[in-house]
Design a protein around this motif. Structure first.
Motif, mmCIF file in Angstrom:
data_model
loop_
_atom_site.group_PDB
_atom_site.id
_atom_site.type_symbol
_atom_site.label_atom_id
_atom_site.label_comp_id
_atom_site.label_asym_id
_atom_site.label_seq_id
_atom_site.Cartn_x
_atom_site.Cartn_y
_atom_site.Cartn_z
ATOM 1 N N SER A 141 0.821 -1.207 0.000
ATOM 2 C CA SER A 141 0.000 0.000 0.000
ATOM 3 C C SER A 141 0.855 1.257 0.000
ATOM 4 C CB SER A 141 -0.931 -0.004 1.213
ATOM 5 O OG SER A 141 -1.747 1.149 1.225
ATOM 6 N N GLU A 200 -0.113 2.677 -3.492
ATOM 7 C CA GLU A 200 -1.387 3.372 -3.287
ATOM 8 C C GLU A 200 -1.134 4.763 -2.708
ATOM 9 O OE1 GLU A 200 -4.118 -0.663 -2.560
ATOM 10 O OE2 GLU A 200 -3.426 0.485 -0.823
ATOM 11 N N HIS A 201 -2.176 5.579 -2.723
ATOM 12 C CA HIS A 201 -2.030 6.953 -2.234
ATOM 13 C C HIS A 201 -3.303 7.381 -1.486
ATOM 14 C CE1 HIS A 201 -4.083 7.330 -6.116
ATOM 15 N NE2 HIS A 201 -4.636 8.426 -5.626
ATOM 16 N N ASP A 202 -3.193 8.490 -0.783
ATOM 17 C CA ASP A 202 -4.309 9.096 -0.043
ATOM 18 C C ASP A 202 -4.912 8.131 0.965
ATOM 19 O OD1 ASP A 202 -6.034 11.187 0.674
ATOM 20 O OD2 ASP A 202 -7.582 10.526 -0.733
ATOM 21 N N GLN A 203 -4.080 7.334 1.616
ATOM 22 C CA GLN A 203 -4.597 6.400 2.621
ATOM 23 C C GLN A 203 -5.240 7.141 3.790
ATOM 24 O OE1 GLN A 203 -1.671 6.212 1.077
ATOM 25 N NE2 GLN A 203 -0.948 4.100 0.822
ATOM 26 N N ALA A 204 -4.615 8.241 4.244
ATOM 27 C CA ALA A 204 -5.157 8.988 5.378
ATOM 28 C C ALA A 204 -6.524 9.575 5.047
ATOM 29 C CB ALA A 204 -4.186 10.091 5.800
ATOM 30 N N GLY A 205 -6.664 10.099 3.834
ATOM 31 C CA GLY A 205 -7.956 10.644 3.418
ATOM 32 C C GLY A 205 -9.025 9.575 3.335
ATOM 33 N N ALA A 206 -8.655 8.388 2.826
ATOM 34 C CA ALA A 206 -9.621 7.291 2.731
ATOM 35 C C ALA A 206 -10.077 6.852 4.116
ATOM 36 C CB ALA A 206 -8.994 6.120 1.976
ATOM 37 N N ARG A 264 -12.573 9.251 5.454
ATOM 38 C CA ARG A 264 -13.882 9.195 4.787
ATOM 39 C C ARG A 264 -14.681 7.947 5.147
ATOM 40 N NH1 ARG A 264 -10.576 11.127 0.596
ATOM 41 N NH2 ARG A 264 -10.336 9.026 -0.279
#
Length: 303
Positions: free
Chosen positions: A193, A197-203, A206
């Motif tokens: 990840s 992958e990216h934007d894990q904190a944002g996901a 949400r």
């Protein structure tokens, strides 16, 4: 491994539990990957499962070679592909059907690795199952999910290899298998990840309660309970004795997908799915029949 020709009530109960848990888990994973990146979701699942199973990761480790092979292929490889497929799929139903290809793959690997005989009906069933997936995928609606279906076939092959390896690691308790698998899968998928992958904190920010409930279901109910039950069963019984009953899993997922998630089931998708499940069933029943005949011949020779 039991030579009895009849499953026990406890084994039937285990099979029913696996079918329902996995069918619901497919729908939960499809929901969760709409918000969480797939490898991150898999890593979180196994991190939580690992916490619950940590007690079982302790010596001795019989059949260490097979145990580690099972953990790698059945952990980050299989589940990395599974969650990638869920993230790619628009509809749950065709993808859930493609995941049933692990049953003909396990018969194939049993022949290749365990030197078990592959009967003509089993080979016919394999051909029907794979043709059914191709026919289903050729439908214009399912064609949108062709990448997910291909990934599902790859995940099925990995899981089939893992279940055959579990039979070769027969001296390892099922919960220890699950614990080692979780301890290998969690860091591997976290690393994947971080790299891809990216934007894990944002996901994570949400994700709502339904998404977190899906993670908990996957970690505790599907990983700890259902998969542990499967490993327990395949150590007691040949794969062909167990797998026919698991064919109800995609039926549960299809019902949820069509009834609650907006899946579109065209006649071609339904025919292809039915052919796939029928072919898979033929493989499983052919393997079961062949083993019963072998046991009868062995008993007659002893007598």
């Amino acid at each position: 491994m039991s030579d009895s020709s009849r499953l026990t009530p406890l084994e039937y109960a285990a099979l029913a539990a696996i079918v329902v848990i996995w069918g619901v888990n497919n729908a939960a994973a499809a929901l969760a990957t709409q918000v969480l990146p797939p490898m991150l979701l898999g890593a979180m699942r196994f991190a939580l499962a690992g916490v619950c199973l940590a007690f079982f990761v302790r010596p001795p480790f019989p059949n260490l070679k097979h145990l580690l092979l099972l953990a790698v292929v059945g952990g980050p490889v299989h589940f990395g592909l599974v969650y990638l497929g869920f993230a790619l799929a628009d509809d749950l139903s065709p993808y859930a059907v493609s995941l049933q290809l692990w049953i003909p793959f396990s018969a194939l690997f049993s022949w290749l690795l365990l030197k078990e005989r592959l009967s003509v009906p089993a080979m016919v069933g394999m051909a029907v199952a794979f043709a059914g997936v191709v026919f289903m995928t050729a439908d214009p609606r399912a064609m949108h999910d062709w990448k997910a279906i291909v990934v599902g076939a790859g995940a099925s092959a990995a899981w089939a290899f893992a279940t055959v390896t579990a039979r070769r690691a027969a001296g390892v308790p099922p919960l220890k298998m699950q614990a080692v698998l979780a301890f290998v899968a969690a860091p591997s998928l976290f690393l994947g990840s971080m790299l891809f992958e990216h934007d894990q904190a944002g996901a994570i920010a949400r994700a709502d309660m339904l998404i977190w409930a899906s993670v908990v279901w996957a970690a505790l109910i599907s990983t700890v309970i259902a998969t542990g039950l499967l490993f327990w069963l395949v150590q007691r019984r040949e794969a062909g004795r167990v797998t026919p009953y698991l064919l109800a899993t995609p039926v549960v997922s299809i019902a949820i997908g069509a009834g609650l998630m907006g899946d579109v089931l065209t006649p071609q998708i339904l025919v292809g799915a039915a052919a796939t499940i029928g072919g898979v069933g033929l493989v499983a029943l052919a393997e079961q029949r062949m083993r019963r005949a072998a046991l009868a011949a062995k008993a007659a020779a002893v007598a």
